[in-house]
Structures are given as C-alpha cells and as structure tokens.
Design an enzyme around this catalytic site. Structure first.
Site, PDB file in Angstrom:
ATOM      1  N   CYS A   1      91.711 -15.701 -42.714  1.00  0.00           N
ATOM      2  CA  CYS A   1      93.043 -16.082 -43.212  1.00  0.00           C
ATOM      3  C   CYS A   1      94.107 -15.870 -42.148  1.00  0.00           C
ATOM      4  O   CYS A   1      94.980 -16.713 -41.947  1.00  0.00           O
ATOM      5  CB  CYS A   1      93.432 -15.233 -44.425  1.00  0.00           C
ATOM      6  SG  CYS A   1      92.175 -15.152 -45.697  1.00  0.00           S
ATOM      7  N   ASP A   2      94.081 -14.727 -41.473  1.00  0.00           N
ATOM      8  CA  ASP A   2      95.229 -14.306 -40.664  1.00  0.00           C
ATOM      9  C   ASP A   2      94.966 -14.238 -39.159  1.00  0.00           C
ATOM     10  O   ASP A   2      95.902 -14.017 -38.392  1.00  0.00           O
ATOM     11  CB  ASP A   2      95.715 -12.925 -41.150  1.00  0.00           C
ATOM     12  CG  ASP A   2      96.217 -12.985 -42.589  1.00  0.00           C
ATOM     13  OD1 ASP A   2      96.698 -14.052 -42.997  1.00  0.00           O
ATOM     14  OD2 ASP A   2      96.107 -11.978 -43.306  1.00  0.00           O
TER      15      ASP A   2
ATOM     16  N   CYS B   1      91.617  -9.971 -43.959  1.00  0.00           N
ATOM     17  CA  CYS B   1      90.941 -11.279 -43.883  1.00  0.00           C
ATOM     18  C   CYS B   1      91.214 -11.945 -42.540  1.00  0.00           C
ATOM     19  O   CYS B   1      92.282 -12.513 -42.321  1.00  0.00           O
ATOM     20  CB  CYS B   1      91.412 -12.161 -45.038  1.00  0.00           C
ATOM     21  SG  CYS B   1      90.693 -13.811 -45.025  1.00  0.00           S
TER      22      CYS B   1
HETATM   23  C1  FAD Z   1      96.493 -10.623 -48.245  1.00  0.00           C
HETATM   24  C2  FAD Z   1      95.598 -11.825 -48.431  1.00  0.00           C
HETATM   25  C3  FAD Z   1      95.834 -12.970 -47.689  1.00  0.00           C
HETATM   26  C4  FAD Z   1      95.026 -14.080 -47.860  1.00  0.00           C
HETATM   27  N1  FAD Z   1      95.290 -15.199 -47.141  1.00  0.00           N
HETATM   28  C5  FAD Z   1      94.557 -16.312 -47.334  1.00  0.00           C
HETATM   29  C6  FAD Z   1      94.841 -17.512 -46.631  1.00  0.00           C
HETATM   30  O1  FAD Z   1      95.760 -17.564 -45.812  1.00  0.00           O
HETATM   31  N2  FAD Z   1      94.076 -18.588 -46.881  1.00  0.00           N
HETATM   32  C7  FAD Z   1      93.039 -18.560 -47.766  1.00  0.00           C
HETATM   33  O2  FAD Z   1      92.377 -19.588 -47.976  1.00  0.00           O
HETATM   34  N3  FAD Z   1      92.727 -17.434 -48.437  1.00  0.00           N
HETATM   35  C8  FAD Z   1      93.464 -16.315 -48.249  1.00  0.00           C
HETATM   36  N4  FAD Z   1      93.153 -15.169 -48.901  1.00  0.00           N
HETATM   37  C9  FAD Z   1      91.966 -15.158 -49.776  1.00  0.00           C
HETATM   38  C10 FAD Z   1      92.297 -15.849 -51.102  1.00  0.00           C
HETATM   39  O3  FAD Z   1      93.470 -15.279 -51.623  1.00  0.00           O
HETATM   40  C11 FAD Z   1      91.138 -15.676 -52.082  1.00  0.00           C
HETATM   41  O4  FAD Z   1      89.958 -16.210 -51.504  1.00  0.00           O
HETATM   42  C12 FAD Z   1      91.425 -16.423 -53.371  1.00  0.00           C
HETATM   43  O5  FAD Z   1      92.632 -15.961 -53.945  1.00  0.00           O
HETATM   44  C13 FAD Z   1      90.297 -16.220 -54.386  1.00  0.00           C
HETATM   45  O6  FAD Z   1      90.654 -16.869 -55.538  1.00  0.00           O
HETATM   46  P1  FAD Z   1      90.047 -16.504 -56.964  1.00  0.00           P
HETATM   47  O7  FAD Z   1      90.720 -17.418 -57.921  1.00  0.00           O
HETATM   48  O8  FAD Z   1      88.580 -16.498 -56.893  1.00  0.00           O
HETATM   49  O9  FAD Z   1      90.452 -14.986 -57.236  1.00  0.00           O
HETATM   50  P2  FAD Z   1      91.835 -14.206 -57.171  1.00  0.00           P
HETATM   51  O10 FAD Z   1      92.864 -14.920 -56.396  1.00  0.00           O
HETATM   52  O11 FAD Z   1      91.453 -12.828 -56.767  1.00  0.00           O
HETATM   53  O12 FAD Z   1      92.295 -14.172 -58.706  1.00  0.00           O
HETATM   54  C14 FAD Z   1      91.620 -13.396 -59.643  1.00  0.00           C
HETATM   55  C15 FAD Z   1      92.349 -13.515 -60.979  1.00  0.00           C
HETATM   56  O13 FAD Z   1      91.575 -12.874 -61.994  1.00  0.00           O
HETATM   57  C16 FAD Z   1      92.430 -12.155 -62.832  1.00  0.00           C
HETATM   58  N5  FAD Z   1      91.647 -11.134 -63.518  1.00  0.00           N
HETATM   59  C17 FAD Z   1      90.903 -10.124 -62.995  1.00  0.00           C
HETATM   60  N6  FAD Z   1      90.356  -9.377 -63.983  1.00  0.00           N
HETATM   61  C18 FAD Z   1      90.742  -9.946 -65.151  1.00  0.00           C
HETATM   62  C19 FAD Z   1      90.528  -9.627 -66.534  1.00  0.00           C
HETATM   63  N7  FAD Z   1      89.783  -8.581 -66.916  1.00  0.00           N
HETATM   64  N8  FAD Z   1      91.098 -10.411 -67.486  1.00  0.00           N
HETATM   65  C20 FAD Z   1      91.826 -11.499 -67.128  1.00  0.00           C
HETATM   66  N9  FAD Z   1      92.065 -11.853 -65.824  1.00  0.00           N
HETATM   67  C21 FAD Z   1      91.546 -11.079 -64.863  1.00  0.00           C
HETATM   68  C22 FAD Z   1      93.503 -11.608 -61.898  1.00  0.00           C
HETATM   69  O14 FAD Z   1      94.672 -11.238 -62.613  1.00  0.00           O
HETATM   70  C23 FAD Z   1      93.724 -12.836 -61.007  1.00  0.00           C
HETATM   71  O15 FAD Z   1      94.653 -13.711 -61.616  1.00  0.00           O
HETATM   72  C24 FAD Z   1      93.943 -14.042 -48.768  1.00  0.00           C
HETATM   73  C25 FAD Z   1      93.688 -12.885 -49.507  1.00  0.00           C
HETATM   74  C26 FAD Z   1      94.513 -11.782 -49.344  1.00  0.00           C
HETATM   75  C27 FAD Z   1      94.245 -10.533 -50.159  1.00  0.00           C
END
Ligand code: FAD
Length: 335
Positions: free
Chosen positions: A139-140, A136
């Site tokens: 992000c980084d 990302c």
């Molecule tokens: C290494 C890394 C660094 C990052 N750094 C940044 C940053 O510095 N700043 C920033 O803004 N963004 C950053 N991001 C991006 C950010 O993490 C994501 O945009 C954000 O987490 C998305 O949130 P979300 O809630 O949509 O999904 P996610 O955080 O992906 O959460 C998905 C959730 O769904 C759950 N899930 C999936 N399938 C199922 C199922 N079948 N049943 C029940 N639960 C399920 C998972 O367990 C998880 O809890 C980074 C991402 C990564 C990978």
C-alpha cells in the site's frame, strides 16, 4: 428486540462487504450490511490511496469508503450500525445476534469482516501511524521512493515486504528480535542474496522517532535483545510486518477456519464449509490484502450467493411441484 430479515446478509462494511452489497442490491436481493465497529473498514484509518483503480489523482481512504457506501445505498442496500456478537448457522435462515439485542436473519450470509494488522503496541506507534509507520508495504512502499526504510518482523510477510520494498528503496533494513528468521528458506535465500537489504539481528524497536513538524518519522530507537544496548537507526519509513488477526473468532466452531484463523474458501469461489455462507476480502485472504482484491472477491461472493439462492429456490419449486404428484402416487398406492 427487532428481527431483521433479508435474502442476503452481509457482515462488514469495508471494500469487500460494500462491493458485495452493490452487486446484491442490483440483483434485487435487498441486502442488509451490518457495519461493525469500523464502518468503512481499514481504509478509513489511512490517508493517501494511490492504487485503487479509477482515480488519476491521489484519493483519501475515508473518502473512497464514503463513496462506496453511498453507491451501495443508492442501489438499495440497507446499512445497519451494529456489530454481530453471536451466530447460529445450523438453521435456515441463518440467525445472527447484534450487540444491541437485534436479530439479523439471512437466507444467505456473506462474511466480510476483514483482518487487522498486528502492531508492536509501543507508546509512540499510534501517533506515528500514517506519518512514516505503516503495516502494508504494497500500500505505502511507493511513497518512500529513493528513501531509507525499515521492516520489522521475521516471518514470511516481513521478508516479502523487505524484498518488495527494494523496488522503491535503495536501502532496506530488516529488524528482527531473534538471531534467525521464521520465513521459508527460499525467501531467506532471496533476502540474504539481495545487496539492498541489511538484516539487524537481535534488535527490537523501543520507539519511533518523530522529526517534529511535517518531518514525520526520522528514526527508530532500537534495543539489543541480548545485551540491552540501545541505538538509533535513521529511517524515513518503517513497516511493521508481524502478522494479521482475521476477525473470525465469532465463527470458530461454526465455519471451518485454517490454522491462522482465516476462512478457507473453495478455490476459485467464495464458498465456505457451510452451504449458503460465503467469505470475501481480507478475512479469506492472507496473500494479497488489498482494497481492490477485497472489492473483487466481494463481487464474487454476491454472485456466488445469488446463484446459490437461485439454485435452492429452483430446487424448492421442483419439490413443490413434485408434492401433488407424490400425494397422487401415495393415494394410488393405498388402494
Ligand atoms: C493503514 C492502512 C492503509 C492501507 N492502504 C491501502 C492502500 O493504499 N491500498 C489498498 O489497496 N489497500 C490498503 N490497505 C488494505 C485495505 O484497507 C484492506 O485490504 C481492505 O480494507 C480489506 O477490505 P475488507 O472489506 O476485506 O475488510 P476491512 O476493510 O477490514 O473491513 C472489515 C469490516 O468488517 C466489520 N466487522 C468486523 N467484525 C464485525 C462483526 N462482528 N460484526 C459486523 N461487522 C464486523 C468492520 O467493522 C469493517 O467494517 C490499507 C490498510 C491499512 C490498515
């Protein structure tokens, strides 16, 4: 088998699911959050987070997610450690099956299951994640100000990430394993016109080179895909930009998905193709993919879902009020 019923069932415990939970709990919905196999979501896999508003100092991703979970629980969310493996959205309440045999029923459903970045899958990759290897740039990228960086990929995301990184880095190399890009023409034109970007064609990454100690990434071992020749490129940061997997397999055939597997929502809302089912965060977003946008759409999903329930309950109250009238009309008609 235990059946858990809630007015608002939320799948996913990343920023989207937990923000939805905070709003739902404060609206008296007694939400249940099914956490999935990655409690706290993607941010638990990173260290420094510098772009989530509200913190002047650099914060840690896992710490931020602990705070969000504590806040969600504090206002009345029930967190469940389970993963959903089956869904039935044809009945009301919606019925979802947990991995351990429990059943979750929700009058409305918020899908916040996120999207995982695709990685190259080579040996050295896992060890170098967070030590110079990222998926990302938004992000980084900021952490590589004034340094040399490389982007791996050939689609829109890779080209966009390379262009974005020129804001920080004077020396960006795009590495692609073919001799042409898949990205849209307009993006390719911008890429080729940029003096700070070099493209290395027909190269694949064979290894990430660890400088040892606290040095982190110092280079990439490359292989020419046409000749097999190997070379090393010195770099401080590498961004793997080969796409994402939205976590939507579970919903295939139950909710409309787009060609890339994301859940399309009606513009300006979080409504999906199924009334009463809402999607937020990365699972419905292939453009921004940030914690703050996930949290923002999580808030939208809770508000959309709460309004949907209020309208449905108002309608059923009106139906209930009409019933005696209908009975009276039927009784009169039968005379
Ligand atoms: C290494 C890394 C660094 C990052 N750094 C940044 C940053 O510095 N700043 C920033 O803004 N963004 C950053 N991001 C991006 C950010 O993490 C994501 O945009 C954000 O987490 C998305 O949130 P979300 O809630 O949509 O999904 P996610 O955080 O992906 O959460 C998905 C959730 O769904 C759950 N899930 C999936 N399938 C199922 C199922 N079948 N049943 C029940 N639960 C399920 C998972 O367990 C998880 O809890 C980074 C991402 C990564 C990978």
């Amino acid at each position: 088998m235990t059946v858990h019923h809630t007015r608002m069932l939320i799948l996913g415990s990343g920023p989207a699911g937990l923000s939805a939970a905070i709003y739902a709990a404060r609206a008296g919905m007694n939400p249940i959050v099914v956490q999935g196999i990655q409690p706290g979501g993607q941010l638990t896999t990173t260290t420094d987070v510098e772009n989530y508003p509200g913190f002047a100092d650099v914060i840690q991703g896992p710490w931020l997610m602990e705070q969000m979970q504590a806040q969600a629980e504090h206002v009345g969310t029930r967190m469940v450690w389970d993963t959903v493996t089956g869904v039935d959205l044809t009945r009301r309440p919606f019925r979802l099956n947990g991995d351990g045999g429990d059943v979750y029923e929700g009058d409305v459903l918020v899908i916040a299951t996120g999207a995982q970045a695709k990685w190259l899958g080579i040996d050295s990759e896992e060890a170098m994640k967070g030590k110079g290897v990222s998926a990302c740039a938004t992000c980084d990228g900021f952490f590589y100000r004034g340094k040399k960086v490389a982007v791996i990929g050939g689609g829109n995301t890779a080209v966009e990430e390379a262009l974005y990184l020129t804001n920080h880095s004077p020396d960006v190399t795009l590495i692609h394993r073919r001799d042409s890009l898949r990205a849209e023409r307009i993006l390719q034109e911008r890429l080729h016109a940029h003096p700070g970007i070099t493209v290395l064609w027909n190269r694949e990454v064979a290894g990430f080179v660890d400088g040892g100690g606290t040095a982190g990434l110092v280079g990439l071992d490359l292989r020419d895909t046409t000749t097999g020749e190997t070379s090393r490129l010195a770099t401080d940061g590498a961004f793997v930009a080969i796409g994402h997997h939205p976590a939507t397999e579970l919903f295939r055939g139950h909710v409309d998905l787009d060609d890339d597997g994301y859940i399309p929502v009606q513009p300006g809302t979080t409504r999906t193709s199924v009334p009463g089912v809402f999607a937020c965060g990365d699972v419905a977003d292939k453009v921004y993919r940030q914690a703050v946008t996930a949290a923002g759409t999580g808030c939208m999903a809770a508000l959309d879902a709460e309004r949907f329930l209020a309208a449905a309950e108002h309608e059923s109250d009106r139906e209930a009020m009409r019933e005696p009238l209908r009975e009276k009309e039927n009784a009169e008609a039968s005379w």
